[in-house]
Design an enzyme around this catalytic site. Structure first.
Site, PDB file in Angstrom:
ATOM      1  N   HIS A 140       0.856  -1.192   0.000  1.00  0.00           N
ATOM      2  CA  HIS A 140       0.000   0.000   0.000  1.00  0.00           C
ATOM      3  C   HIS A 140       0.888   1.237   0.000  1.00  0.00           C
ATOM      4  O   HIS A 140       1.625   1.462   0.951  1.00  0.00           O
ATOM      5  CB  HIS A 140      -0.891  -0.023   1.242  1.00  0.00           C
ATOM      6  CG  HIS A 140      -1.721   1.210   1.392  1.00  0.00           C
ATOM      7  ND1 HIS A 140      -2.852   1.424   0.647  1.00  0.00           N
ATOM      8  CD2 HIS A 140      -1.577   2.307   2.180  1.00  0.00           C
ATOM      9  CE1 HIS A 140      -3.374   2.599   0.977  1.00  0.00           C
ATOM     10  NE2 HIS A 140      -2.625   3.152   1.897  1.00  0.00           N
TER      11      HIS A 140
ATOM     12  N   ASP B 115       0.871   5.204  -0.107  1.00  0.00           N
ATOM     13  CA  ASP B 115       0.091   6.438  -0.063  1.00  0.00           C
ATOM     14  C   ASP B 115       0.635   7.401  -1.106  1.00  0.00           C
ATOM     15  O   ASP B 115       1.834   7.685  -1.138  1.00  0.00           O
ATOM     16  CB  ASP B 115       0.138   7.029   1.347  1.00  0.00           C
ATOM     17  CG  ASP B 115      -0.669   6.178   2.323  1.00  0.00           C
ATOM     18  OD1 ASP B 115      -1.887   6.063   2.112  1.00  0.00           O
ATOM     19  OD2 ASP B 115      -0.090   5.604   3.258  1.00  0.00           O
TER      20      ASP B 115
ATOM     21  N   ASP C 255      -7.428   1.437   2.569  1.00  0.00           N
ATOM     22  CA  ASP C 255      -7.182   2.450   3.588  1.00  0.00           C
ATOM     23  C   ASP C 255      -7.894   3.741   3.227  1.00  0.00           C
ATOM     24  O   ASP C 255      -7.338   4.583   2.554  1.00  0.00           O
ATOM     25  CB  ASP C 255      -5.662   2.694   3.659  1.00  0.00           C
ATOM     26  CG  ASP C 255      -5.299   3.746   4.672  1.00  0.00           C
ATOM     27  OD1 ASP C 255      -6.023   3.876   5.666  1.00  0.00           O
ATOM     28  OD2 ASP C 255      -4.291   4.449   4.466  1.00  0.00           O
TER      29      ASP C 255
ATOM     30  N   HIS D   3      -6.686   9.728  -0.461  1.00  0.00           N
ATOM     31  CA  HIS D   3      -7.230   9.701   0.904  1.00  0.00           C
ATOM     32  C   HIS D   3      -6.381  10.367   1.985  1.00  0.00           C
ATOM     33  O   HIS D   3      -6.806  10.391   3.144  1.00  0.00           O
ATOM     34  CB  HIS D   3      -7.623   8.266   1.309  1.00  0.00           C
ATOM     35  CG  HIS D   3      -6.487   7.285   1.373  1.00  0.00           C
ATOM     36  ND1 HIS D   3      -6.294   6.311   0.419  1.00  0.00           N
ATOM     37  CD2 HIS D   3      -5.501   7.110   2.262  1.00  0.00           C
ATOM     38  CE1 HIS D   3      -5.237   5.587   0.744  1.00  0.00           C
ATOM     39  NE2 HIS D   3      -4.739   6.047   1.856  1.00  0.00           N
TER      40      HIS D   3
HETATM   41 ZN    ZN Z   1      -3.196   5.021   2.959  1.00  0.00          ZN
END
Ligand code: ZN
Length: 1086
Positions: free
Chosen positions: A288, A290, A400, A605
């Site tokens: 994951h 970001d 997430d 996000h």
């Molecule tokens: Zn994240």
């Protein structure tokens, strides 16, 4: 060969710890197995470095002037990059051995060999302190472990086996970014970055790697995991422990010839199979990343490269290993900056090992983006995946994010997606979500199969503990026998490691544990699909009971987001109309696509939510500025094309981009930079010529706005004190437009709001509206993210000073009053309360100078309305949430999100609160509350400090909010009429392109189809906004040749064209249904 001795004593704990010491990286490494992992070593031949504040491409970096460097050297500061040139010579004596380059340095590294990136190096930094987590900290361990010894990636395999004829001299480059895995927080992980941080290289050497030692270590760790995880009342636990103990007995670390016997013991154990009913775990490699968070966007580009080259290495070495990768934007970056790596990803995608998932441009926030923006996430994402990897994604992947809109199931279904994976709901603070596998039913009734990995993590490492947790925690035991297990370090931690893969392969089918398959999301969901008859259904939004401050944090980002959504809507509509009417006009498809992608990027996000560092927020502001300036240029160009050839009196075109006729007061630019107010009527999705100034217009049939201030009488002089004091002269102001009457007290608060026709009062008895309130806002840990329930206990009304209220605009087409309010010693606001002729709502234009720490500003409106439910606008619709705190599920929603409006209605009457850029809201009892500004200090210490401007509006209404027109009112507040300069004379007659016969149906979007041969196909998107079954007619004044329904990806409905009758189309909607149409336009005479 040594025989396996029977355990002499059977003490569980001593045996266990004996094995632990045998594999320990800390104790007894002089004689234990771990101490033998590496054999001979030698320093690299030559080390030199080059330091730069920029993120340079490889070709440019290696041309620079490299200076001699040594192990122990420092470099930095934060966000700089140090390039190391590593020249090495492998000793001849190592022929036949596996040789590694061992590199340890702070910061994140990437190894380059022959001009291509080949492996990421994990930063070697101390774990940041994470304290006072609102949840059990184990939820964060996967992330944290990325920063400890366990997750270190400090070895690069130079050769599996050095051959006689192999070249033994080599030059590599290591590009080290001066930031950690999670940025550079000063003191704690989410603190603002420390700009002065320095970094160090602590190891650069060649070493012989003992693969057989490594394999035994993996086996012993798994055996230990089973012994501990299954526990002392489980017989398999003892079998694992005694097997491990026997391995220690037979294995002499100094004598490799003893290893095969030890390995045989392990293989025998792991080869004992489980039963047929065993649970199956689908282990999918993942990382994951970001897209921006505690580091800037540009660093993410490099994080992707570091992580994915490492994944490629693993795919090469393990043909059964599958890596799922989301976010088209990140792949697009890699394609631009690392074309070689991109080509390799495509290659592994063909083999089915690299699996693109998600279908979206980025993993966006699940709450704040508009309905249309969510559609575009999929449209841009799916098209990218199709173009680059030959197929679209079949699952929506959003591990997430901070909540999930109830419209997502419909959007997914219409974008070719029936499966959904997330994990974040396990962070719920109050209620634990009752399912891990279930059918999620959206606002319109669409269903998708949803799965949350039951281990409650998307960063597993393949330990026995995690495998056991995945089975134990599953809330749908008995209903389904499959679950997901996402393994790999996130955020540039490099994703999965060979050790993780080796562990999971070992556990493919062993008694005492679930079966573990290296699998793909597709295989998982097909298995779950087979059990779907047994599954429960969850209806409506998936509300995250945490991070509710993200609806409000970073007000400027949110305002720009709303504004850019508007600009792109308007630019697409006007460009479409220009395309339909002008043969010369070229639809700016590529430009609009790029602007949309920029907006979608910032809906990530941790960006639109405001949970990013200052550096990211500044970049986001530049992106928004780009969208606004280019968007406005596109609007002007389209307006010019629409005007061409039509003579008119003024060089100004008044445009209405909404699908209903509007009569509103508009400020028109006049020569010399002045403005004048005019009342204009513009047809639905069309334009009208500029009107004459309001002073020359008759206002009938509307009543003009009256403004009246009760006069202030000067205080009586002291010597006349005996005279009676004046009464009813407090300076309050009344605004009245014949529809509503607004009364403000001398401090600007609303003492009365009356619907004139019925005399109905909307403000609760004895209460005042437009009451600003300040709360202490100190969360448990996640500063920018969380507002906690207890903040409500610190409510303090902001009291103004009488005498500041004054009349602004004196009436006629517009009346207004304004006042100043000192919020605190450091913060103040000014507000203009505006009422226009014919307008059913009163607007509050607000300017705030905000300089606070850990305070939360809201504005409240106590309504004379009683209802257990309030209504909030969401993407393409609305939903109800409770106004009371009965159950834990109710009170956990003490702060919720909404888009442009919220409403509290009882039978026959209600009060709606509209806004132009806010998202946080709540209704408790009969008090509507809009969240305005927060003041968190981490991870951006400067967030929200300074000047803000925003508008909210209040609309009392008879009947239901649907019948009263709250929805179009909220649209009007957000989509002002446009007065666009026309290059020549503007048209003399008004014109409308589209209108819809039912107020329940909103024509939201008009754009050019993504793929249309001559470009003369438009896409129209409509939705049912009232929550009703309805038939309607779409009227079109464009030359339409054919109309056909399509899905959100603009694929034609196989049912074929719709019947066109006199430029009208009949459409049928169910509640909150979104429908898209392809309109093929007739060719224009040139
Ligand atoms: Zn994240």
């Amino acid at each position: 060969m040594a025989a396996a001795a029977a355990p002499a004593l059977k003490h569980w704990r001593t045996t266990l710890e004996r094995v632990e010491k045998f594999v320990s990286p800390l104790y007894f490494t002089d004689c234990n197995l771990r101490g033998r992992l590496f054999g001979d070593s030698c320093p690299v031949a030559e080390l030199s470095s080059f330091l730069t504040p920029e993120r340079l491409p490889y070709q440019e970096a290696v041309q620079q002037d490299f200076r001699p460097a040594r192990v122990g050297d420092s470099f930095g500061p934060t966000w700089w990059t140090c390039w190391f040139r590593v020249e090495l010579t492998i000793p001849e004596a190592w022929v036949g051995q596996e040789v590694h380059l061992r590199w340890e340095s702070d910061g994140e590294g990437l190894v380059w060999r022959d001009g291509e990136p080949v492996q990421g190096y994990r930063s070697h930094q101390k774990p940041p302190r994470i304290r006072h987590l609102p949840k059990a900290p184990q939820d964060w361990w996967p992330f944290l472990l990325g920063l400890t010894k366990e997750g270190e990636k400090t070895s690069y395999v130079l050769t599996d086996k050095l051959e006689e004829e192999d070249p033994r001299s080599l030059t590599l480059y290591v590009e080290v970014a001066c930031n950690g895995l999670l940025g550079a927080g000063k003191g704690s992980m989410i603190a603002a970055p420390d700009p002065e941080k320095m970094f160090q290289v602590s190891r650069a050497e060649l070493a012989v790697f003992h693969r057989d030692v490594y394999k035994l270590l993996v086996d012993l760790e798994l055996l230990l995991g089973m012994a501990k995880g299954l526990g002392e009342d489980n017989q398999r636990s003892f079998q694992a422990l005694y097997t491990a103990n026997q391995i220690v007995n037979v294995c002499d670390p100094a004598q490799p010839e003893t290893f095969p016997v030890a390995q045989a013991l392990a293989s025998k154990f792991f080869g004992q199979r489980g039963g047929e009913s065993q649970h199956t775990i689908h282990a999918v490699g993942h990382c994951h990343i970001d897209t921006a968070w505690l580091w800037p966007f540009k660093e993410t580009v490099r994080k992707c490269a570091r992580s994915w080259v490492t994944a490629i290495q693993l795919m090469e070495r393990n043909p059964e290993f599958i890596f799922a990768c989301s976010q088209a934007q990140q792949l697009q970056w890699v394609k631009s900056y690392y074309p070689g790596l991109h080509a390799r990803l495509q290659e592994f995608a063909c083999r089915g090992q690299f699996v693109p998932v998600g279908g979206t441009w980025v993993e966006m926030d699940g709450n704040l983006p508009s309905g249309e923006a969510m559609v575009r996430q999929f449209l841009q994402g799916q098209n990218f995946f199709l173009q680059e990897f030959g197929k679209m994604c079949s699952e929506f992947w959003l591990p997430d994010t901070f909540g999930y809109s109830a419209q997502l199931p419909q959007i997914m279904r219409s974008c070719g997606i029936r499966h959904f994976l997330t994990q974040k709901l396990s962070w719920n603070l109050v209620n634990s979500f009752p399912h891990h596998t279930f059918l999620w039913e959206g606002l319109d009734g669409s269903r998708v199969l949803a799965h949350f990995p039951p281990g409650d993590s998307y960063g597993m490492q393949g330990s026995v503990e995690e495998v056991l947790k995945t089975v134990a925690k599953n809330r749908d035991k008995g209903r389904t026998n499959h679950s997901a297990f996402l393994f790999g370090f996130g955020d540039g931690g490099g994703g999965p490691t060979q050790t993780m893969v080796d562990r999971l392969k070992r556990l493919c089918d062993t008694d005492g544990l679930p079966r573990v398959q290296l699998s793909s999301p597709g295989r998982l969901f097909s298995a779950l699909e087979k059990d779907s008859g047994q599954l429960c259904t969850w209806v409506g939004e998936l509300f995250l009971e945490l991070h509710n401050g993200t609806y409000t944090t970073h007000a400027q980002i949110k305002k720009e987001n709303r504004e850019c959504e508007r600009i792109l809507h308007d630019a697409e509509l006007l460009s479409s109309l220009a395309l339909a009417r002008s043969a010369q006009f070229l639809y700016p498809a590529a430009q609009l696509r790029d602007l949309w992608r920029l907006l979608l990027l910032n809906q990530f996000h941790d960006v639109v939510t405001g949970s990013c560092i200052q550096l990211v927020a500044e970049e986001a502001m530049c992106h928004y500025e780009d969208i606004r300036s280019h968007g406005n240029t596109l609007l002007s160009a389209a307006a010019a094309a629409l005007c061409a050839g039509e003579p008119g009196p003024e060089g100004l075109l008044i445009v209405n981009t909404l699908p209903w006729k509007r009569t509103e007061v508009l400020a028109l630019p006049r020569p010399g930079g002045a403005h004048s107010l005019a009342l204009v009527t513009v047809p639905s999705m069309g334009y009208a010529p500029a009107p004459t100034p309001a002073s020359l217009q008759p206002l009938l049939p509307q009543q003009p706005v009256f403004v009246m201030q009760e006069l202030l009488v000067a205080e009586a002089p002291a010597d006349l004190a005996s005279r009676p004091p004046p009464t009813k002269t407090d300076g309050s102001v009344t605004l009245d437009n014949g529809i509503i009457r607004v009364r403000l007290d001398p401090t600007g608060r609303l003492t009365s709001l009356v619907l004139v026709a019925s005399g109905r009062e909307a403000i609760a008895e004895g209460a005042v509206g437009n009451q600003f309130v300040l709360f202490d806002d100190v969360p448990l840990y996640w500063d920018a993210w969380d507002v906690m329930d207890y903040h409500l206990e610190t409510r303090k009304p902001v009291l103004g000073q009488a005498g500041t209220l004054a009349v602004g605009t004196e009436g006629g087409v517009r009346g207004s009053a304004w006042f100043l309010l000192q919020i605190s010693p450091n913060s103040r606001l000014s507000q203009e309360v505006v009422l226009d002729v014919g307008c059913p709502y009163v607007r509050f234009h607000t300017e705030v100078h905000w300089h606070e720490a850990h305070k939360f500003l809201k504005v409240e409106f106590p309504a004379r309305v009683r209802s257990p439910q309030a209504t909030y606008e969401v993407q393409f619709g609305h939903l109800q949430r409770p106004t009371h705190y009965n159950t834990s599920w109710d009170w956990a929603r003490f702060e919720v999100w909404a888009h442009r409006w919220m409403d509290l209605s009882e039978h026959g009457f209600g009060l709606a609160l509209l806004n132009d850029c806010k998202y946080g809201a709540s209704v408790q009892g009969s008090v509507l509350s809009l969240s305005l500004l927060r003041a968190p200090k981490s991870p951006d210490a400067t967030v929200d400090m300074g000047r803000h401007e925003f508008t909210y509006a209040l609309m009392p209404h008879e009947g239901s909010f649907q019948d009263a027109g709250v929805i179009p009112a909220a649209y009007s507040l957000n989509f002002p009429l446009l007065a666009l300069p026309a290059p020549g004379p503007a048209p003399t007659a008004a014109w409308s392109a589209f209108s819809v016969s039912s107020p329940a149906v909103v024509l939201e979007t008009v754009k050019q189809a993504e793929t249309s041969p001559q470009g003369r196909t438009l896409v129209l998107r409509l939705y049912e906004a009232h929550g009703s079954h309805v038939d309607c007619w779409l009227h079109m004044s464009l030359p339409v040749q054919e109309a056909v329904l399509c899905d959100l990806l603009e694929r034609r409905d196989p049912a074929g064209p719709l019947p066109l009758r006199d430029a009208r189309l009949k459409l049928t909607f169910s509640p909150f249904q979104v429908q898209s149409l392809l309109l093929v336009l007739q060719p224009l005479p040139n």
